[in-house]
Design a protein around this motif. Sequence first.
Motif, PDB file in Angstrom:
ATOM      1  N   ASN A 161       0.835  -1.087  -0.415  1.00 40.33           N
ATOM      2  CA  ASN A 161       0.430  -0.236  -0.068  1.00 40.33           C
ATOM      3  C   ASN A 161       0.748   1.552   0.049  1.00 40.33           C
ATOM      4  O   ASN A 161       0.268   1.970  -0.198  1.00 40.33           O
ATOM      5  CB  ASN A 161      -0.491   0.274   1.551  1.00 40.33           C
ATOM      6  N   THR A 162       2.115   1.043   0.162  1.00 44.27           N
ATOM      7  CA  THR A 162       3.444   2.145   0.399  1.00 44.27           C
ATOM      8  C   THR A 162       4.760   1.919   0.068  1.00 44.27           C
ATOM      9  O   THR A 162       4.202   0.596  -0.128  1.00 44.27           O
ATOM     10  CB  THR A 162       3.079   2.841   1.331  1.00 44.27           C
ATOM     11  N   ASP A 222      -3.587  -2.056   6.574  1.00 46.83           N
ATOM     12  CA  ASP A 222      -4.387  -1.790   6.872  1.00 46.83           C
ATOM     13  C   ASP A 222      -4.979  -2.296   5.532  1.00 46.83           C
ATOM     14  O   ASP A 222      -4.398  -1.213   4.717  1.00 46.83           O
ATOM     15  CB  ASP A 222      -4.204  -0.592   6.871  1.00 46.83           C
ATOM     16  N   GLU A 256      -8.005  -0.471   3.968  1.00 45.88           N
ATOM     17  CA  GLU A 256      -8.262   0.900   3.854  1.00 45.88           C
ATOM     18  C   GLU A 256      -7.344   1.654   2.800  1.00 45.88           C
ATOM     19  O   GLU A 256      -8.368   2.239   1.971  1.00 45.88           O
ATOM     20  CB  GLU A 256      -8.591   1.425   4.876  1.00 45.88           C
ATOM     21  N   LYS A 257      -6.103   1.648   3.484  1.00 44.21           N
ATOM     22  CA  LYS A 257      -5.374   2.445   2.588  1.00 44.21           C
ATOM     23  C   LYS A 257      -4.867   1.639   1.755  1.00 44.21           C
ATOM     24  O   LYS A 257      -4.550   1.764   0.611  1.00 44.21           O
ATOM     25  CB  LYS A 257      -3.929   2.135   3.949  1.00 44.21           C
ATOM     26  N   GLN A 313      -7.225   2.453  -1.575  1.00 44.55           N
ATOM     27  CA  GLN A 313      -6.945   3.095  -1.563  1.00 44.55           C
ATOM     28  C   GLN A 313      -5.905   3.544  -2.935  1.00 44.55           C
ATOM     29  O   GLN A 313      -5.793   4.275  -4.077  1.00 44.55           O
ATOM     30  CB  GLN A 313      -6.390   4.748  -0.961  1.00 44.55           C
TER      31      GLN A 313
END
Length: 306
Positions: free
Chosen positions: A24-25, A48, A50-51, A54
């Motif tokens: 996610n990142t 996470d 939700e992340k 996104q």
Amino acid sequence: MSKKWTRTDIPDQRGRVAVVTGANTGLGYETAKALAERGASVVLAVRDVEKGEQAAARMTGDVSVQALDLSSLDSVRTAAAALRSRLDRIDLLINNAGVMYTPRQTTRDGFEMQFGTNHLGHFALTGLLLDLMLPVPGSRVVTVSSTGHRIRAAIHFDDLQWERSYSRVGAYGQSKLANLMFTYELQRRLAPHGTTVAVAAHPGMSSTELARNTPAALRLPLTWLAPLITQTPAMGALPTLRAATDPAAFGGQYYGPGGRNEIKGHPRLVTSSPQSYEVTTQQQLWTASEDLTNIKYPTDEPSLHV
């Protein structure tokens, strides 16, 4: 192929399924994004959700999200079961997620956080998913290590969980050394199957959220030096992407940045520390990891030989 390996050298990934942890990142995001752009069906395995959603929304292609907390063996088992129910194959398992220089804390299972998350969580996940990979020609397990595997690093079999004393740098070094030893021992066990290989990579010095727990004494100097010694997450992801997709890569190799001291630059083959190649230690770590996670690999079961 260009002299300096870039994302444009990634072969067509259509028809391939990739699972990327910590996507996610940072490095994981850039790895997953590049694979999806080249046509792979990519699963972002993230703590996470939700992340993760996104992040998936910012990518193009076939991208989905799976909840995974590597600091919990229950979560690893649940995630593996969910992936097994929805996927009939995995071509690429990218063991990317990790924590770095955390204060002394333990996982839900009582393991030292860095060793438990960076090594044991991925050891368990790989073992639970491997039979989705063994029948797939060209499948790869890529585990992300670090130059930190050379810094105050050893496998402390007499105190794997750092219960007697704690060094956040030493514990990180142990976890990243374990990543490499896991890769080399896994490749040895995969070799008779002839389909799946294990490869390692490291990103050099990349500007990501991973360094948020850097000790205060190092944080200020690194802030000043960052523009000179770090590279973007997109560049830092290239060694992982090359390990995962380069047709010339084979099992047991290690990729990192090609610049001075492997700090930054385009990816090339590199070597790890002498102790990372110690076969007896690799095997001892494997046995300890099986005992701690209660995960047995399918690589020695005759019924799964292909």
